[in-house]
Write an enzyme that holds these catalytic residues in place. Structure first.
Site, mmCIF file in Angstrom:
data_model
loop_
_atom_site.group_PDB
_atom_site.id
_atom_site.type_symbol
_atom_site.label_atom_id
_atom_site.label_comp_id
_atom_site.label_asym_id
_atom_site.label_seq_id
_atom_site.Cartn_x
_atom_site.Cartn_y
_atom_site.Cartn_z
ATOM 1 N N GLY A 79 -7.411 83.536 2.465
ATOM 2 C CA GLY A 79 -7.642 82.338 1.653
ATOM 3 C C GLY A 79 -6.335 81.721 1.187
ATOM 4 C CG ASP A 80 -3.721 83.715 -1.538
ATOM 5 O OD1 ASP A 80 -3.587 82.959 -2.501
ATOM 6 O OD2 ASP A 80 -4.230 84.837 -1.613
ATOM 7 C CB SER A 81 -2.495 82.678 4.910
ATOM 8 O OG SER A 81 -1.948 83.876 4.427
ATOM 9 N N GLY A 99 -1.993 77.639 2.161
ATOM 10 C CA GLY A 99 -0.588 77.363 2.414
ATOM 11 C C GLY A 99 -0.389 76.508 3.654
#
Lengths: 415, 415
Positions: free
Chosen positions: A183-185, A188
């Protein structure tokens, strides 16, 4: 092997399509630093501001000599400035660095930079037209804006976690993580894309000068990837359900066990592919069996069909079965582990698994630069630096003289 | 609700940061069309070339009036030209369209466009400096270049599938799909990012004019997201293993069952968070119990700890438990289904769940535009068009007159 495949911290400075781009990162953890890694990989000059204690990712995962291999890749190609944002002189430092930047990428909680005197207006007074990429859990406005968030919340509220499971009739276990903070990547990646979209418009001849702010929410980045899930619900009221390793609409495509305890993915879900598969597994008659000849029948009898295929796969090692299927031009693959990735010929030949000498930890493997740009390949110019490795250099470029830098360090503002 | 939230196919033409950008898509299935959806969402003029029979995604998923809700979102904001690439006159049409484009995005098998006379040299003769974004299974060179590929192979060889499972001591089931073709979409996202990086360099004052080609492989895009997996293997020889819904290094963070049969994710994996959680579940003494007070102990006794938390969650409905935890400022979330997403307040307020009237299928829900650009929001100008809806319009813009277009249609080159 190209020169960039050889061991050595620095490689010939591959320009990359982002040569000349200057990025300021006020990031931590995964999302914003991942966005700037992508920009730096393609040649941008990324200055990362982190607290004197370092970005927490420096402590994540296994450590070698007190340093993290993940960090080696996560912060590669960046220049690291250690600055205590709570120090009274920090604001001035950030604004002077922003004055020389094309874009800023950050993932503080919404409102936090404003409280430090580093809101959008202040930043753009220092640098008119600064593109600002902001990543947060839920976005910069709306009722959830101030909630704590992290990758798993983005994945779960975006709809991914619900689907990452076997059907309830097959397991009592909960949905699985995918093993990385995806989810973070993904957020990003959306931020890196959005920043370049804004910069293209700002910098092209006749373009609109902006300002442009990219407001990326983890939840929304995930939702944006969910294909027909939401449209189908809107039209039919259908709630997409977890399907394990099968696909609901086509068979056979599944993961099959092998003699050496691996899972082999086989996708023979068209009539010609299935006919070839039936021959390969020594059951050519299946292709003419009314139960299996066409996809609707194969779906109806999928349990029986998968059991037949598993009888074949279980008698072979994964690599052997994969080779046999490949020779018959039937799509299949092993589930690659880190070891399989590291050994893969294609990855090695394409420079996507690279051996480097990290001065902090020694020999390390990195994933290569994506996308590959043959005319101007990005590269790994250096591995993730130590805390404050570039503080003096970057401050000097921003016009601080030696005495000022010493004073900032003595006051504890920088390290 | 903002105007773009109201029903209606067209909304006020939000310019978006990519207004003025012209993209030619030679794509099919998911990866390239997803890349161009992102570009179109931010305002680019995307011309999609598809065969007269239509992109296969038009037939994927549930159908309404013979049309796919997924398509409604997948092809929104694009202009659709139906062209038979095998027709002798197709090459001329593509080259004339390319002459007016800034970039081309395609996901044919490597070599296929060359065989149609549409290699990079031909395309750039028609349009010097054309940015070309290419998406393939394994990349445009290397020993696997010609292998058949699809999303699942990218996910499996990139390392994601191996990790998407519970540990072998907890399940005999294979790793799960994540329920969407995430390998394709991530490759598409990398392509969109790379195309904008190349265009920024080409179009800025003093930039390098290129040419720039973006060579995106599904496998490599996935690998690029895998965090410390490869670096840790390189340094320690450690092969990262599946961890189910837990995280190996911190506890408690897991999925817990609720009375109404859902899974609630709770992440109380710091000492202060755990102290609050212990109080909330009526077991305040746990925070001072030597077995649980600190993270190492919680990890050692994680089975027992998770069972205690599950005893609490199982007595409550998911929404109630989630509310209680939220009030105590403990990160938690439901695993959102399509229905939960559609009903969510934050998504609605941020325009991330949008109700539209699709002329082909009626009322439909779309995910919104990511990233959100407050100063120049992209938008949904129209829903996925019918096959050939813009053939005449686009050909006329490229300088074909009415008689030529009629002739092309009569010859079966276009539809």
């Amino acid at each position: 092997m190209d020169t960039w495949n050889e061991a050595g911290v620095r490689e010939a400075p591959g320009a990359g399509p982002l040569a000349g781009l200057r990025i300021l990162e006020l990031g931590h953890f995964v999302a914003a630093p991942f966005a700037t890694r992508l920009l730096a990989d393609l040649g941008a000059d990324v200055v990362k501001i982190e607290p004197p204690g370092g970005d927490p990712v420096r402590q994540w995962g296994e450590q070698a000599n007190g340093h993290s291999p993940w960090w080696s890749m996560h912060a590669r190609n960046k220049r690291c400035v250690a600055l205590d944002l709570k120090h009274p002189r920090a604001r001035e430092v950030v604004l002077r660095l922003a004055a020389g930047a094309d874009a800023l990428v950050e993932n503080f909680r919404p409102g936090q930079l404003d409280r430090l005197g580093l809101g959008e207006a202040a930043l753009r007074e220092a640098r008119p037209g600064l593109v600002i990429g902001r990543i947060s859990g839920f976005g910069q406005d709306g009722p959830y804006r101030d909630r704590a968030s992290f990758g798993v919340i983005g994945e779960a509220m975006g709809g991914l976690r619900y689907l990452t499971n076997h059907p309830p009739e097959e397991t009592d276990l909960p949905p699985s993580r995918v093993g990385i903070s995806i989810g973070d990547s993904i957020a990003g990646l959306y931020a890196a894309f959005g920043v370049m979209a804004a910069l293209w418009q700002r910098d092209r001849a006749g373009g609109a000068p902006g300002p442009f702010t990219l407001d990326v929410a983890l939840t929304e980045a995930m939702l944006s990837m969910m294909e027909g899930t939401l449209p189908e619900y809107g039209v039919f009221g259908t709630v997409r359900q977890p399907q394990g390793s099968r696909i609901k609409t086509a068979a056979p495509t599944n993961a099959y066990p092998t003699r050496d305890g691996q899972w082999l993915l086989i996708a023979a879900n068209s009539d010609p592919l299935f006919r070839r598969l039936a021959r390969v597994i020594g059951r050519p008659e299946l292709a003419d069996d009314p139960d299996f000849a066409a996809n609707p029948g194969r779906l109806r009898h999928v349990e029986r069909l998968d059991a037949i295929i598993a009888d074949w796969s279980r008698e072979r090692d994964a690599a052997e079965a994969d080779r046999i299927l490949g020779e018959a031009d039937i799509p299949s693959t092993l589930c690659y582990s880190a070891a399989d990735i590291a050994a893969d010929t294609q990855y090695r030949e394409r420079g996507m698994v690279r051996e480097l000498d990290d001065p902090l930890i020694g020999r390390v493997l990195h994933a290569g630069v994506v996308p590959h740009v043959p005319e101007a390949p990005g590269g790994i110019r250096w591995t993730g630096p130590a805390v404050g490795a570039h503080t003096d250099e970057v401050l000097a470029e921003a016009g601080f003289d030696g005495a000022e830098i010493r004073a900032l360090r003595e006051e504890g503002a920088v390290r």
